[in-house]
Design a protein around this motif. Structure first.
Motif, short mmCIF file in Angstrom:
data_model
loop_
_atom_site.label_atom_id
_atom_site.label_comp_id
_atom_site.label_asym_id
_atom_site.label_seq_id
_atom_site.Cartn_x
_atom_site.Cartn_y
_atom_site.Cartn_z
N GLU A 1 46.32 70.74 80.65
CA GLU A 1 47.36 71.76 80.76
C GLU A 1 46.99 73.03 80.00
O GLU A 1 47.23 74.14 80.49
N GLU B 1 44.40 75.02 82.03
CA GLU B 1 45.02 75.69 83.17
C GLU B 1 45.82 76.91 82.72
O GLU B 1 45.82 77.95 83.39
N GLU B 2 46.49 76.80 81.59
CA GLU B 2 47.23 77.94 81.05
C GLU B 2 46.29 79.06 80.66
O GLU B 2 46.56 80.24 80.90
#
Length: 422
Positions: free
Chosen positions: A240, A243-244
Motif C-alpha cells: 500500500e 502504491e501511494e
C-alpha cells in the motif's frame, strides 16, 4: 567462485584485459579495479581522458577574463570566459617550457601570462608575446593547446580527447528544458567544499548511485526523501505504501509538467557514450528543499519560480557528477580522481545571485544536510577501500531492487574500457 585480490594481481596488459573480460554482471569489481595504479592510469586515459567531464559552473567565470582551473588525474585544465562571452578551455601548460600558467583555482586576467618567462597568450590561446626568441621564431605555432568545452545551462563540461563524444549535444538538448527554469547562470556560489576521500573514484560513484545505505547512514538526508524514492524491495508489508508513493510521483509530475517543469525519468546511464539520467521527484514533509526542516533554505527562489514545493530535480552524468535542483538552491557534485586510492569530491551550493546572506539565507542551514551526508559517505567509501585491499575480499552481488544504477554504471565503465583497449 575465485577472486583476484590486490595482493596477488600482476598488472600486465593481458591480466587487465582478462579482468575486464571476466567481470561478472550484477557483481562489483575485482579488487585491483579499486587498488591498482596501472588500472587507475587506464581509467585516466580511457575514461577521464576521452569523455565529457563536469568541472564547474558558469558563475565561477561570470565576466570576461575570469578563469577556473581543475585537476583531472594529473592534468590541469584552464577554463576562461572570452571577451565575446563564450567559454574557452586549454591545457594549463605554457608552450615554452611547460610551466603552469595559472596556479590558482580562480582568478581574472586580461591576457594569460606565464609567471616563468612572461610568454603571453590572449583569450583565444594565441601567443602574442615571447621576448628574446629572435626573428625566426613563429609565434603562431606555439599557441595554447585547446580543450573541448561546453555548457548545459551553466554546468561546464570539458573533454581532453582530440575528438570529443558527439552525443553531448543531444544530451544538452534533452537536459536544457529540465535545468533552464532554475536559471543556474543567474546564481552565485554560496559555499564550496572539497573533501579528500581515501578511496577509489569508482567506489565514490558506486556509493552515490544507490540509496540502499541511506536509511542507516544518512539521518539528515532522509528527512526530506521519500522512503521509496531510490529503490525498494516489494513485499506484503509495503504494498500500500509503494502504491501511494507511485501515486504521489505521478500526480506531482503531471502538475509540474503543466507548469513547464519537465519531470519524468530519462535514463541513458549505460547505453550512451555520454551516459546520463534525470528525474524530478517529490520531497516529503514540507516538500520544499533538502534541508533539515524540508523548507527552503533561501527565501529568494531561483529564476522566475514562484512555488516552493517543486521537489528535487536530480541529474547524473557518467563518469563524475550528480546535481540536485530545487526551487531555492542548487547543489552540484564532481568527482576528481587523484590516485588509485584517493579522490576529491567537490560540492558547490548555489543560490539566486541577488540573495543576501543573513537576510535571504543562512549558509549553515543551506549546507548542513549535504555536509553531514558527504562526511558519512566519505567514511563508507574509505571503509570499503580498506576492505578491497584484503585477501578476504571477493566481489559481492548487487541488490536488483536498490543497486540497479550501480550496475548500470559498471556496465558503462566496462564498456568504455573495452572501447579503448579492444
Amino acid at each position: 567462485m575465485s577472486s583476484t585480490t590486490a595482493l596477488t594481481f600482476q598488472p600486465t596488459p593481458g591480466k587487465i584485459r582478462e579482468l575486464i573480460a571476466n567481470r561478472r554482471p550484477g557483481y562489483c569489481l575485482d579488487a585491483p579495479f579499486y587498488t591498482d595504479e596501472a588500472i587507475y592510469k587506464l581509467d585516466i586515459e580511457a575514461i577521464f581522458g576521452k569523455h565529457w567531464i563536469y568541472v564547474g559552473v558558469e558563475p565561477e567565470v561570470a565576466e570576461a577574463g575570469d578563469f577556473l582551473t581543475v585537476e583531472i588525474g594529473g592534468e590541469s585544465v584552464l577554463v576562461v570566459r572570452h571577451d565575446d562571452g563564450s567559454l574557452r578551455a586549454f591545457h594549463n601548460v605554457c608552450r615554452h617550457r611547460g610551466a603552469r600558467l595559472c596556479e590558482e583555482k580562480h582568478g581574472s586576467v586580461g591576457n594569460l601570462v606565464c609567471p616563468y618567462h612572461a610568454w603571453t597568450y590572449n583569450l583565444d590561446g594565441e601567443l602574442v608575446h615571447a621576448g628574446h626568441m629572435g626573428s625566426g621564431f613563429d609565434a603562431s605555432k606555439h599557441g595554447l593547446k585547446p580543450v573541448h568545452v561546453k555548457s548545459i545551462e551553466g554546468l561546464i563540461f570539458v573533454c581532453m580527447a582530440k575528438d570529443a563524444p558527439a552525443d553531448f549535444d543531444e544530451l544538452a538538448k534533452i537536459m536544457s528544458p529540465y535545468i533552464a527554469p532554475h536559471r543556474l547562470k543567474d546564481c552565485k556560489i554560496a559555499a564550496s567544499v572539497d573533501i579528500v576521500e581515501q578511496g577509489n573514484w569508482k567506489l565514490v560513484v558506486e556509493n552515490n548511485r544507490e540509496c540502499y545505505h541511506c536509511v542507516p547512514n544518512h539521518p539528515e538526508l532522509t528527512i526530506s526523501l521519500f522512503e521509496f524514492g531510490f529503490g525498494y524491495a516489494p513485499g506484503s508489508n509495503n504494498t500500500e505504501a509503494i502504491e501511494e508513493f507511485k501515486r504521489i510521483v505521478e500526480t506531482s509530475a503531471c502538475r509540474w509538467e503543466g507548469m513547464g517543469l519537465p519531470s519524468r525519468e530519462i535514463d541513458h546511464l549505460d547505453d550512451r557514450t555520454t551516459g546520463f539520467r534525470t528525474q524530478r521527484l517529490p520531497l516529503t514533509q514540507a516538500g520544499e528543499s533538502q534541508t533539515m526542516s524540508t523548507e527552503v533554505a533561501c527565501k529568494k527562489l531561483l529564476g522566475d519560480l514562484t512555488e516552493r514545493a517543486l521537489g528535487g530535480l536530480s541529474f547524473w552524468t557518467q563518469p563524475n557528477s550528480w546535481h540536485h535542483f530545487m526551487s531555492d538552491h542548487i547543489v552540484t557534485f564532481s568527482i576528481l580522481p587523484v590516485s588509485a586510492g584517493k579522490t576529491i569530491v567537490r560540492t558547490q551550493w548555489l543560490v539566486h545571485k541577488d540573495a543576501v546572506e543573513g537576510v535571504d539565507y543562512d549558509v549553515n542551514t543551506l549546507t548542513e544536510v549535504w555536509r553531514a551526508t558527504n562526511d558519512q559517505d566519505r567514511k563508507l567509501v574509505e571503509m570499503t577501500q580498506r576492505g578491497a585491499t584484503s585477501s578476504g575480499y571477493e566481489p559481492g552481488p548487487y541488490s536488483e531492487y536498490t543497486e540497479g544504477l550501480v550496475e548500470k554504471f559498471m556496465r558503462w565503465y566496462i564498456g568504455r574500457l573495452n572501447a579503448v583497449i579492444g
